[in-house]
Write a protein that holds these residues in place. Structure first.
Motif, PDB file in Angstrom:
ATOM      1  N   ALA A 109      -3.718  -7.831  14.343  1.00  7.57           N
ATOM      2  CA  ALA A 109      -3.063  -7.187  13.040  1.00  7.57           C
ATOM      3  C   ALA A 109      -2.515  -7.412  12.304  1.00  7.57           C
ATOM      4  CB  ALA A 109      -3.042  -6.123  13.969  1.00  7.57           C
ATOM      5  N   LEU A 110      -1.175  -8.541  12.347  1.00  7.05           N
ATOM      6  CA  LEU A 110      -0.808  -9.072  11.696  1.00  7.05           C
ATOM      7  C   LEU A 110      -1.395  -9.829  10.359  1.00  7.05           C
ATOM      8  CD1 LEU A 110       2.491 -10.107  10.790  1.00  7.05           C
ATOM      9  CD2 LEU A 110       1.814 -11.791  12.693  1.00  7.05           C
ATOM     10  N   LEU A 111      -1.619 -11.193  11.138  1.00  6.05           N
ATOM     11  CA  LEU A 111      -2.998 -12.249   9.744  1.00  6.05           C
ATOM     12  C   LEU A 111      -3.292 -11.112   8.523  1.00  6.05           C
ATOM     13  CD1 LEU A 111      -3.942 -14.933  12.122  1.00  6.05           C
ATOM     14  CD2 LEU A 111      -1.793 -14.631  10.778  1.00  6.05           C
ATOM     15  N   THR A 112      -3.978 -10.326   9.493  1.00  2.00           N
ATOM     16  CA  THR A 112      -5.081  -8.487   8.654  1.00  2.00           C
ATOM     17  C   THR A 112      -4.032  -8.353   7.733  1.00  2.00           C
ATOM     18  OG1 THR A 112      -6.458  -8.771  10.432  1.00  2.00           O
ATOM     19  CG2 THR A 112      -6.085  -7.065   8.489  1.00  2.00           C
ATOM     20  N   SER A 113      -2.738  -8.206   7.977  1.00  2.00           N
ATOM     21  CA  SER A 113      -2.248  -6.577   7.473  1.00  2.00           C
ATOM     22  C   SER A 113      -1.327  -8.414   5.843  1.00  2.00           C
ATOM     23  CB  SER A 113      -0.852  -7.012   7.474  1.00  2.00           C
ATOM     24  OG  SER A 113       0.081  -7.169   8.202  1.00  2.00           O
ATOM     25  N   VAL A 114      -1.351  -9.234   6.113  1.00  2.00           N
ATOM     26  CA  VAL A 114      -1.282 -10.057   5.117  1.00  2.00           C
ATOM     27  C   VAL A 114      -2.317 -10.715   4.047  1.00  2.00           C
ATOM     28  CG1 VAL A 114       1.139 -11.060   6.077  1.00  2.00           C
ATOM     29  CG2 VAL A 114      -0.541 -11.971   6.760  1.00  2.00           C
ATOM     30  N   SER A 115      -3.600 -10.595   4.534  1.00  2.00           N
ATOM     31  CA  SER A 115      -4.401 -10.755   4.332  1.00  2.00           C
ATOM     32  C   SER A 115      -5.240 -10.083   3.471  1.00  2.00           C
ATOM     33  CB  SER A 115      -4.867 -12.120   4.847  1.00  2.00           C
ATOM     34  OG  SER A 115      -5.425 -10.805   5.818  1.00  2.00           O
ATOM     35  N   ARG A 116      -5.412  -8.816   3.679  1.00  2.00           N
ATOM     36  CA  ARG A 116      -6.291  -7.812   3.823  1.00  2.00           C
ATOM     37  C   ARG A 116      -6.853  -8.687   2.242  1.00  2.00           C
ATOM     38  NH1 ARG A 116      -3.026  -3.578   5.969  1.00  2.00           N
ATOM     39  NH2 ARG A 116      -4.936  -3.465   7.857  1.00  2.00           N
ATOM     40  N   HIS A 117      -5.336  -7.899   1.373  1.00  2.00           N
ATOM     41  CA  HIS A 117      -5.386  -7.164  -0.145  1.00  2.00           C
ATOM     42  C   HIS A 117      -6.152  -8.851  -0.995  1.00  2.00           C
ATOM     43  CE1 HIS A 117      -1.493  -9.254   0.352  1.00  2.00           C
ATOM     44  NE2 HIS A 117      -1.528  -9.775  -0.360  1.00  2.00           N
ATOM     45  N   LEU A 118      -6.545 -10.173   0.009  1.00  2.00           N
ATOM     46  CA  LEU A 118      -6.499 -10.716  -0.733  1.00  2.00           C
ATOM     47  C   LEU A 118      -8.288 -11.346   0.114  1.00  2.00           C
ATOM     48  CD1 LEU A 118      -3.708 -13.135  -0.060  1.00  2.00           C
ATOM     49  CD2 LEU A 118      -4.139 -11.711  -2.452  1.00  2.00           C
ATOM     50  N   VAL A 119      -8.768 -10.909   0.825  1.00  3.81           N
ATOM     51  CA  VAL A 119     -10.150 -11.002   1.077  1.00  3.81           C
ATOM     52  C   VAL A 119     -10.729 -10.199   0.491  1.00  3.81           C
ATOM     53  CG1 VAL A 119     -12.123 -11.849   2.728  1.00  3.81           C
ATOM     54  CG2 VAL A 119      -9.427 -12.261   3.539  1.00  3.81           C
TER      55      VAL A 119
END
Length: 233
Positions: A109-119
């Motif tokens: 969840a931590l990694l998704t929160s910092v990357s979801r707007h980029l992926v």
């Protein structure tokens, strides 16, 4: 017997003092680099602002020239404000004035929160982000705000200054979770005046009893590894 023990105790104490002295020297050397970097970058921004303001003054009678110069001034002001903001946060961290909010965070969840707007973004730079996240990773014991700030900054820098894909990944080793950001570079090529951001990144993790290490791979890529304490499931 006492006479035999005394030199041993003295030797151990001397070794400890030498070790502490060496650590202090490394700390002060790092501080000098940060201060020198701040001075150069602040001075450079002020010089650039001076040039743009002079150009504005000379082109006030021409609407198009004035409108072209104004965004350049605003961009430089924003960069200088970000630099000063980072310096203030770093000062608070060094002085122990930042309140920690350590908690169990799901790694995925931590990694998704910092990357979801980029992926999957249509933006050219953001579309180069590759995420390699294992859903089975244990949660980490960390401060969400400080940790997200580090990861967001690393991803933004990697995408901005790299031509090749940027990879975000993680793995569990023993009682630690290692988060990796791999990129071609994290700063402009040939520009080493980013000591403030580097130290700030490290301090944000170190106050959580974590660690940041950097590795230069033979293929030319750089890997920043963030090690955090894993939580028992």
């Amino acid at each position: 017997m006492l006479r035999q023990c005394a030199p041993q105790i003295e030797s151990i104490t001397l070794q400890q003092l030498r070790s502490e002295n060496a650590e202090l020297r490394r700390f002060f050397d790092a501080q000098k680099q940060v201060i020198a970097s701040l001075e150069r970058r602040a001075g450079r921004s002020l010089d650039v602002l001076t040039v743009h303001v002079q150009q504005l003054a000379a082109t006030l009678h021409t609407c198009s020239d004035w409108q072209n110069s104004l965004p350049l001034v605003q961009s430089e002001v924003d960069a200088l404000c970000d630099l000063l903001s980072d310096a203030l946060v770093l000062q608070k961290l060094e002085a122990g004035k930042v309140e920690l909010h350590l908690q169990s965070l799901e790694t995925e969840a931590l990694l998704t929160s910092v990357s979801r707007h980029l992926v999957g973004s249509k933006h050219t730079a953001a579309s180069r982000l590759v995420c390699e996240v294992d859903a089975s990773l244990p949660p980490v014991w960390a401060d969400p705000e400080l940790t997200e700030a580090v990861l967001t900054d690393l991803l933004a820098r990697g995408l901005r200054y790299s031509d090749s894909p940027v990879v975000l990944g993680a793995s569990a080793v023993g009682q630690q979770v290692n988060i990796f950001v791999t990129a071609q570079r994290f700063a402009p090529m040939g520009d080493r005046d980013f000591a403030t951001e580097i130290i700030l990144c490290c301090r944000r993790i170190e106050v959580q009893q974590g660690q940041v290490t950097c590795e230069h791979r033979p293929d030319g890529l750089q890997v920043v590894k963030i090690s955090l304490q894993a939580c028992s499931v």
